[in-house]
Design a protein around this motif. Structure first.
Motif, mmCIF file in Angstrom:
data_model
loop_
_atom_site.group_PDB
_atom_site.id
_atom_site.type_symbol
_atom_site.label_atom_id
_atom_site.label_comp_id
_atom_site.label_asym_id
_atom_site.label_seq_id
_atom_site.Cartn_x
_atom_site.Cartn_y
_atom_site.Cartn_z
ATOM 1 N N PHE A 153 67.249 2.073 19.182
ATOM 2 C CA PHE A 153 66.960 1.052 18.234
ATOM 3 C C PHE A 153 65.400 1.233 17.864
ATOM 4 C CE2 PHE A 153 70.194 -2.533 19.229
ATOM 5 C CZ PHE A 153 71.266 -1.950 18.232
ATOM 6 N N GLU A 154 64.614 1.406 18.757
ATOM 7 C CA GLU A 154 63.231 1.780 18.411
ATOM 8 C C GLU A 154 62.848 2.894 17.633
ATOM 9 O OE1 GLU A 154 61.632 1.908 22.549
ATOM 10 O OE2 GLU A 154 61.323 -0.107 22.803
ATOM 11 N N VAL A 155 63.739 4.028 18.038
ATOM 12 C CA VAL A 155 63.463 5.007 17.070
ATOM 13 C C VAL A 155 63.933 5.038 15.675
ATOM 14 C CG1 VAL A 155 64.343 7.534 16.783
ATOM 15 C CG2 VAL A 155 63.869 6.977 18.945
ATOM 16 N N LEU A 156 65.113 4.240 15.415
ATOM 17 C CA LEU A 156 65.689 3.897 14.288
ATOM 18 C C LEU A 156 64.571 2.952 13.419
ATOM 19 C CD1 LEU A 156 68.463 4.281 12.664
ATOM 20 C CD2 LEU A 156 69.106 2.246 13.597
ATOM 21 N N GLY A 157 63.965 2.121 14.356
ATOM 22 C CA GLY A 157 62.979 1.389 13.324
ATOM 23 C C GLY A 157 61.917 2.115 12.838
ATOM 24 N N ASP A 158 61.357 3.085 13.672
ATOM 25 C CA ASP A 158 60.453 3.988 13.475
ATOM 26 C C ASP A 158 60.973 4.680 12.234
ATOM 27 O OD1 ASP A 158 58.246 3.499 15.122
ATOM 28 O OD2 ASP A 158 59.114 4.649 16.947
ATOM 29 N N LEU A 159 62.062 5.114 12.070
ATOM 30 C CA LEU A 159 62.454 6.010 10.745
ATOM 31 C C LEU A 159 62.170 4.993 9.853
ATOM 32 C CD1 LEU A 159 65.837 7.778 10.776
ATOM 33 C CD2 LEU A 159 65.294 6.356 8.950
ATOM 34 N N PHE A 160 63.009 3.689 9.734
ATOM 35 C CA PHE A 160 62.377 2.802 8.654
ATOM 36 C C PHE A 160 60.815 2.714 8.455
ATOM 37 C CE2 PHE A 160 66.956 2.254 9.378
ATOM 38 C CZ PHE A 160 67.425 2.206 8.294
ATOM 39 N N GLY A 161 60.239 2.580 9.458
ATOM 40 C CA GLY A 161 58.757 2.327 9.463
ATOM 41 C C GLY A 161 58.159 3.641 8.775
ATOM 42 N N SER A 162 58.649 4.708 8.808
ATOM 43 C CA SER A 162 57.964 6.156 8.186
ATOM 44 C C SER A 162 58.248 5.944 6.744
ATOM 45 C CB SER A 162 58.638 7.377 8.996
ATOM 46 O OG SER A 162 58.077 7.482 10.091
ATOM 47 N N LEU A 163 59.392 5.445 6.503
ATOM 48 C CA LEU A 163 59.789 5.606 5.150
ATOM 49 C C LEU A 163 58.845 4.358 4.377
ATOM 50 C CD1 LEU A 163 63.818 5.192 5.101
ATOM 51 C CD2 LEU A 163 62.345 6.952 3.891
ATOM 52 N N GLY A 164 58.483 3.296 5.106
ATOM 53 C CA GLY A 164 57.687 2.429 4.420
ATOM 54 C C GLY A 164 56.367 2.823 4.124
ATOM 55 N N VAL A 165 55.743 3.670 5.281
ATOM 56 C CA VAL A 165 54.457 4.307 4.976
ATOM 57 C C VAL A 165 54.663 5.484 3.846
ATOM 58 C CG1 VAL A 165 52.784 5.672 6.077
ATOM 59 C CG2 VAL A 165 53.909 4.168 7.547
ATOM 60 N N ILE A 166 55.514 6.062 3.586
ATOM 61 C CA ILE A 166 55.691 6.979 2.763
ATOM 62 C C ILE A 166 55.463 6.492 1.314
ATOM 63 C CG2 ILE A 166 57.471 8.810 1.423
ATOM 64 C CD1 ILE A 166 58.232 9.576 4.256
ATOM 65 N N ILE A 167 56.263 5.222 1.098
ATOM 66 C CA ILE A 167 56.417 4.550 0.105
ATOM 67 C C ILE A 167 54.947 3.934 -0.306
ATOM 68 C CG2 ILE A 167 57.500 2.121 -1.201
ATOM 69 C CD1 ILE A 167 60.046 2.959 0.202
ATOM 70 N N ALA A 168 54.278 3.394 0.594
ATOM 71 C CA ALA A 168 53.052 2.907 0.677
ATOM 72 C C ALA A 168 51.985 3.767 -0.012
ATOM 73 C CB ALA A 168 52.577 2.231 1.735
ATOM 74 N N ALA A 169 52.213 4.953 0.605
ATOM 75 C CA ALA A 169 51.186 6.118 0.264
ATOM 76 C C ALA A 169 51.571 6.636 -1.030
ATOM 77 C CB ALA A 169 51.407 7.505 1.120
ATOM 78 N N GLY A 170 52.783 6.721 -1.529
ATOM 79 C CA GLY A 170 53.203 6.965 -2.883
ATOM 80 C C GLY A 170 52.541 6.286 -3.870
ATOM 81 N N ILE A 171 52.888 4.575 -3.629
ATOM 82 C CA ILE A 171 51.955 3.808 -4.609
ATOM 83 C C ILE A 171 50.409 3.652 -4.661
ATOM 84 C CG2 ILE A 171 51.621 1.272 -4.484
ATOM 85 C CD1 ILE A 171 54.299 0.720 -3.518
ATOM 86 N N ILE A 172 49.751 4.024 -3.474
ATOM 87 C CA ILE A 172 48.538 4.157 -3.547
ATOM 88 C C ILE A 172 47.811 5.297 -4.258
ATOM 89 C CG2 ILE A 172 46.302 4.821 -1.830
ATOM 90 C CD1 ILE A 172 47.685 3.191 0.149
ATOM 91 N N LEU A 173 48.559 6.367 -4.276
ATOM 92 C CA LEU A 173 48.181 7.759 -4.922
ATOM 93 C C LEU A 173 48.656 7.614 -6.546
ATOM 94 C CD1 LEU A 173 49.745 10.647 -2.756
ATOM 95 C CD2 LEU A 173 47.242 10.281 -3.250
ATOM 96 N N ALA A 174 49.723 6.658 -6.825
ATOM 97 C CA ALA A 174 50.068 6.569 -8.108
ATOM 98 C C ALA A 174 49.330 5.483 -9.034
ATOM 99 C CB ALA A 174 51.607 6.260 -8.420
ATOM 100 N N THR A 175 48.883 4.331 -8.190
ATOM 101 C CA THR A 175 48.192 3.109 -8.609
ATOM 102 C C THR A 175 46.877 2.862 -8.173
ATOM 103 O OG1 THR A 175 49.158 1.552 -7.268
ATOM 104 C CG2 THR A 175 50.432 2.408 -9.429
ATOM 105 N N GLY A 176 46.534 3.337 -7.041
ATOM 106 C CA GLY A 176 45.246 2.755 -6.266
ATOM 107 C C GLY A 176 45.278 1.661 -5.572
ATOM 108 N N PHE A 177 46.589 0.949 -5.604
ATOM 109 C CA PHE A 177 46.707 -0.290 -5.053
ATOM 110 C C PHE A 177 46.630 -0.184 -3.568
ATOM 111 C CE2 PHE A 177 49.860 -3.929 -3.961
ATOM 112 C CZ PHE A 177 48.977 -4.763 -4.204
ATOM 113 N N VAL A 178 45.696 -0.447 -3.009
ATOM 114 C CA VAL A 178 45.332 -0.075 -1.570
ATOM 115 C C VAL A 178 46.233 -1.131 -0.449
ATOM 116 C CG1 VAL A 178 43.300 1.182 -1.647
ATOM 117 C CG2 VAL A 178 43.185 -1.431 -1.474
#
Length: 302
Positions: A153-178
């Motif tokens: 469960f912990e590893v699975l949660g980390d997987l979704f956590g990494s997905l969230g970080v990837i999405i956040a990084a994409g938003i920051i790069l595209a819009t500057g919304f920190v």
């Protein structure tokens, strides 16, 4: 017993492999979070740290749980797995609260730190790949062990956590919304809480000796009553020593002929095989009683 020993060895091998992967990614995320200013990466690293702690606890618990039963510990040490899972769940709760507090602070004041999107994205992708590999390694063992389930469960949660970080990084790069970084960290915290709750709920069920969730006590009663020579069954108790190791006890009222014809051994074999075959009960204990004794016993214990 040979199967249990082989399973313990396999679980330990899997945990060591995943532990190495998690340790490498943890270092990468801590360094990446500091260099990029990303709270989401640090949040995921905090979750990774709880994973690392949980995996170490799981390895220790598996080692202790594999020890044979003794006169003082007649069921062995399998319950240690449950205690390790309890500590693991509490660590997850602590990490979630810490992430949430810092995330809210960053969300209210986004000027606290500058977030670098490109390196944040690279580290998050590496973390995602590592978590996918770890989840695949642990998936099969999570079905048979509460300890392995906690690690999975912990590893699975980390997987979704990494997905969230990837999405956040994409938003920051595209819009500057920190603020996307702080929002991602809060999403990670929110994702940790239900998993911690589920793990602690499973621990509570075992420690409280509750009926396993996949066990239908009324159906077991019907199976026992349908056995030839059985009149009734009472004082039924079903609980788990740990995940997958169920224990059953009952008082079974049988016809007088079962005693007169010395068929008690045959009756016990029939009942034990029924529970093992239909309900996956590893340890079953039956007290066979004639109807006259059962009526007296009911008066004594009512």
């Amino acid at each position: 017993m040979a199967h249990d020993h082989a399973q313990h060895i396999d679980n330990r091998r899997k945990l060591w492999l995943v532990l190495g992967i998690v340790a490498v990614v943890l270092v990468a995320e801590v360094v990446g979070g500091i260099l990029t200013g990303s709270l989401a990466l640090l949040a995921d690293a905090g979750h990774m740290f709880s994973d690392l702690t949980g995996l170490v606890l799981a390895l220790v618990a598996l080692g202790v749980a594999a020890r044979p039963a003794t006169q003082r510990h007649t069921y062995g040490y399998r319950r240690v797995e449950v205690l390790a899972a309890l500590l693991n769940g509490l660590i997850l709760l602590g990490v979630a609260v810490s992430i949430a507090i810092t995330g809210i602070s960053r969300l209210l004041d986004p000027s606290q730190v500058e977030v670098l999107g490109v390196p944040m994205l690279i580290v998050a992708v590496v973390g995602l790949l590592a978590n996918v590999i770890s989840a695949v390694i642990l998936r099969s063992s999570a079905k048979t062990s509460i300890n392995m389930r906690g690690a999975y469960f912990e590893v699975l949660g980390d997987l979704f956590g990494s997905l969230g970080v990837i999405i956040a990084a994409g938003i920051i790069l595209a819009t500057g919304f920190v603020q996307a970084d702080a929002i991602a960290s809060l999403v990670i915290a929110a994702g940790i809480l239900p998993r911690a709750g589920a793990l602690l709920r499973d621990v509570w069920r075992v420690l409280n000796q509750s009926t396993p969730p996949d066990t239908d006590v009324d159906l077991i009663r019907r199976h026992i009553r349908d056995a030839p020579g059985v009149i009734d069954v009472h004082d039924v108790h079903v609980w788990s020593i740990t995940t997958g190791q169920h224990v059953f006890t009952a008082h079974v009222v049988v016809e007088a002929a079962v005693f007169a014809e010395e068929r008690t051994g045959e009756m016990l074999d029939t009942l034990s095989e029924c529970l093992a075959g239909h309900f996956d009960v590893e340890h079953s204990t039956f007290q066979l009683e004639p109807a006259k004794h059962a009526g007296h016993e009911h008066q004594q214990h009512s």
